[in-house]
Design an enzyme around this catalytic site. Structure first.
Site, short mmCIF file in Angstrom:
data_model
loop_
_atom_site.label_atom_id
_atom_site.label_comp_id
_atom_site.label_asym_id
_atom_site.label_seq_id
_atom_site.Cartn_x
_atom_site.Cartn_y
_atom_site.Cartn_z
N GLY D 148 1.32 74.07 -67.89
CA GLY D 148 0.83 73.51 -66.86
C GLY D 148 0.95 74.59 -65.57
O GLY D 148 1.41 75.53 -65.59
N CYS D 149 -0.11 74.12 -64.62
CA CYS D 149 -0.21 75.16 -63.51
C CYS D 149 1.30 75.25 -62.66
O CYS D 149 1.62 76.45 -62.48
CB CYS D 149 -1.33 74.53 -62.71
SG CYS D 149 -1.24 72.84 -61.79
N PHE D 150 1.77 74.03 -62.42
CA PHE D 150 3.05 74.13 -61.76
C PHE D 150 4.08 74.91 -62.57
O PHE D 150 4.86 75.76 -61.82
CB PHE D 150 3.64 73.04 -61.10
CG PHE D 150 2.86 72.08 -60.61
CD1 PHE D 150 2.30 72.67 -59.09
CD2 PHE D 150 2.20 70.93 -60.98
CE1 PHE D 150 1.54 71.80 -58.31
CE2 PHE D 150 1.35 70.14 -59.99
CZ PHE D 150 1.11 70.60 -58.51
#
Lengths: 334, 334, 334, 334
Positions: D148-150
């Site tokens: 995921g980007c986070f």
């Protein structure tokens, strides 16, 4: 003997100069050997402009050293460029000048809009660098006067009509992002001033109009264009909306055919069916165009979107530099 | 007997309806008794629009009940309003209609742009609610057709010239914030589409032009205006740039005098020296105007900034409602 | 004898001073008699800030004249205010000071963060003007130290927990619009720098933290808060995200109950179920709050949205001024 | 036999899929042979996403044909990917999956956050594709679960501390541009909702936290992170602010040394002295990091900026694909 020309960017701390440096830094056929800046000498360019990854230190201009390069992009303010371009030419440096100093053929028109000029004798050597219109002359030029961002978009949007003698009158309403106002921190470029705002500026006569008139006349439609730029709350991007009163009746089909012929083989001009948005050309050398005709009024409309820092300035400068040194036109800017 | 009229806002879930409700909710001389919405019935308005602090629950329209009010603002889509306005009129409700349904005097022009109409017989009862031009008729009207946001700004920017018979031709280039595109979530209103973007839309002929032509002709300058709106990345605000080819030679001074006379006593029209920015009129009922003349081309230019949701829609509706019920024109919107 | 106090705003050319002037200009119970500015003396305030419609000319400060007012809002930079506040007090002017100069009880803490102080002897007379916490003292104060915008939101978000002794540790991550950085045009406030950007600043220790620590300790939770502000690309608005390690186990329900009790009767504090957005409080004196508990980690979270220029500065100053002069707390700011 | 692998992008109409297609289209060592989309089949990708210049027509997925490729990037929603990945693996297609379906080692944790899983038996074959941490395993993997980007930004910001066992507790406050919310037009992604706004979402527990916990534990710091994302009004870009309570006393110098060692040779991780802004990494595969220590509180802070669509999704997918096929890691994404 190196076959890769050495280049410098003079005035590299502004947006246009910094992007020029970035494009040349990663260019396969030029060697960026120096970047200069009066105001920011001593700072690294990639510290000043972290988006651009040029790890060179900005230097004060030193013509002895910097005059040794094969070519320079000069990103000085209008009026300040001509003296330096003259000095560079004396050392046989080939120049792409981003200022207005060598754009106007008629020195009187220049002086009316910009004031004094340090090297009017060089005007005849300069070629107006709207690449798509002056490709052959650019290739052989020692001084290329890179066009203003507004004339770049407007003249590309109007050239096929001008060449057909179709322009009796034209209104050019332009919208530009805030980078077009330069890196100077002012009341106008303050975020809180520009955010959630739109306004016209440069009234009643913005000086870029002189370039438009010059080029449209050269193409076959002598006309005094009405031109008003507007500031819109975005970073990079420029849209030019052109409203033409045609010299004779025409049609959407005829107009589309004129543009199709004019730009069929142009790698950096795209014809769109729908009005182009500036997002579509962000960070590219492209000019995206659509044309329309209003049957009610007879008006012909052309909309051109460019990135003001790219095709409007820095990437067109590199496009011209490529031609001047016999490189493929799109090298380093695609 | 209460002296405070009961009002309802029909279609209060959109931006224009919700702001109308907000303005009426805090209005000292009207009692907002109902807000309706088909799509969001059952939700509280201040949950849907937290910026607007109207603690009413949106209801399905029920003409038996909602027809009991003294007045209604109808915020329905074009074409959908006329049937409901007719039903409201049958119950003697006075109406300010935000749609285009009662704006055009000529039913054929209406149908060409918008399709069928459910109550053409009521067109003669309707008054075009550009308050500054039709104040007296608005005061006595049972149906006020609230103008489109673009015609509001454009006609205010052109009226003094039109009245003087000065408009031979006109190009109207408009820039609007995204709230002008409505609350519907679409590819166009998506943040990522609109952010860092500008583009023209509605080509080749946006239907708002019919209102402009109608009003300019009524003022004395029959003309087919060229009108193109553009979407710019901001929330509320609209700038209209008008480029007039005058019917005879004129000057900046004459133009300024015409506007000075026309708007000297108008509380909601401000004449500015510099081109107005839309920030300056945000969340107000003001129209801010500047005029200019280009000596090179003879063109006259007028720039008008409004808030598309306020003077462009909701606060002008309340301005009209005030007049209809004998209240001070600026009550509740200053 | 007029019952309406005369007031002046000193330093009215910045955003906070200008908005203070605007709120007082249209305030029913104060008479704004002067606005001063060193840098912009001679310009009209409504020319400098067209959104604010105060038609007064900015003057150089002249204590002989300006010392005659009943009250003043002083909008000077930190460190520059104390001397002027002292001079005003010598003329018995009651003051709301927007700077940090009278916020900190402990002069050593002040000097560590801000440097020298011109009137430490007045610190005991000053009341920390977070209205909701110090209402009674504000009413009787001659000097009100208006809180910083970040402490305003953070302390409101934490006070019910602090009072319950529930804060063992707290991280405050704040996001503010660019108006929070002031009207000065700088590399940081340039549109092109702030647009499409987010970044932390003020590291490792932003001086606003001293106010938070002072107030949280006074409420019952002595703690060294971790506080980091971030700049986000918007104009007005501030969100404060608080992550509390509770001193003992608690629950979402207990937390909600604490906030419900604390703020049930507060007209300017709203408790929301969903995390508040700064849009919802734009141009208002409201603080909108939500609380949450993470069962996985035991952390308690509170989010507070304010408008940094309104509740964060200017409207809270007027809220305090209302109390000082026995006016209804919300007069002129609702 | 061609040495250039054929690749397809499944689900190419969303932002992540479209950018993946763009990067592969111009990649020197992969041949993009197909792009699929259920919702937009039949449209050209460069019409749907004019910024990306991929002139392929989106097709319905046809496993017979599309299963012939050497590799696929699957850009499906969470939960919808696992079945298709299974089918692709049965045809020996190597996969980079952009969804969460193969990121979590523990199927129970997966199901708690995301619901059912169509191919839990493949979890052991999948490698968590945070390239900098799992380079060797990625090279040999048949299924890479793109992070995921986070978690990409957060784990890069915390890994050196986690490896040193330094994390006793951590708060991760993230800010993301609106492209992170996907291409779906909703009330949340509407320009008017997101503009001039900031708000937290996903409370009390955003499911991305499971990835963070998994990776931090694997590195040596088992911890339940507190994670809250916020939506900010920009297009692309993500900033992650990490507040660490260290397990023992440490210093800015020790922290800086840990990061220096960890990332000295990483081409896509940059250590900055000042807190990074997301503008600086826009349209790049870079993660830009700064670390700080607060002597007052003992907290260690790390800030990481990435482009959520690039390093946060699509360019990291290509970075992984490069490793899987023995290509230089940065090919096509520099």
């Amino acid at each position: 003997v190196s076959s890769v020309p050495d280049v410098a960017v003079l005035g590299a701390s502004g947006y246009a100069g910094a992007l020029s440096a970035q494009l040349l830094w990663r260019h396969p056929s030029f060697e960026l050997v120096a970047v200069t800046s009066r105001s920011d000498a001593g700072r690294r360019l990639d510290e000043l402009h972290p988006r651009y990854r040029v790890p060179l230190v900005l230097e004060e201009l030193d013509l002895d050293r910097h005059g040794q390069v094969d070519a320079a992009i000069v990103a000085y303010p209008h009026g300040a460029a001509s003296a330096t371009v003259k000095a560079l030419r004396e050392q046989r440096v080939r120049v792409v000048d981003l200022s207005a100093d060598f754009r106007l053929r008629d020195i009187e028109v220049y002086e009316r809009h910009y004031g004094g000029h340090a090297a009017p004798e060089l005007l005849d050597d300069a070629v107006y660098g709207l690449t798509e219109l002056h490709r052959a002359e650019v290739a052989g030029a020692d001084i290329v006067a890179n066009p203003g961002c507004f004339p770049t978009a407007a003249v590309l949007a109007l050239a096929p009509l001008a060449r057909a003698g179709l322009i009796a009158d034209v209104v050019v309403d332009a919208k530009t992002g805030v980078s077009g106002a330069g890196r100077q921190a002012t009341e106008i470029t303050h975020f809180v001033s520009a955010d959630e705002n739109v306004n016209a500026y440069g009234l009643p006569v913005h000086r870029h109009v002189a370039e438009m008139d010059q080029e449209l006349a050269a193409l076959g439609s002598p006309v005094a264009a009405t031109f008003v730029p507007h500031l819109v709350p975005l970073d990079q991007g420029e849209l030019v909306s052109c409203y033409v009163t045609p010299a004779r009746e025409t049609s959407a089909e005829e107009v589309r055919a004129l543009f199709g012929e004019a730009y069929a083989d142009e790698p950096f001009v795209e014809l769109a069916e729908r009005p182009p948005g500036v997002r579509e050309v962000r960070d590219t050398n492209l000019c995206r165009l659509s044309t329309h005709a209003d049957p009610r009024t007879g008006k012909v409309m052309a909309f051109a979107a460019i990135d003001n820092l790219w095709k409007g300035t820095a990437s067109q400068a590199v496009q011209n530099l490529n031609l001047m040194f016999g490189r493929p036109e799109g090298e380093g800017i695609t």
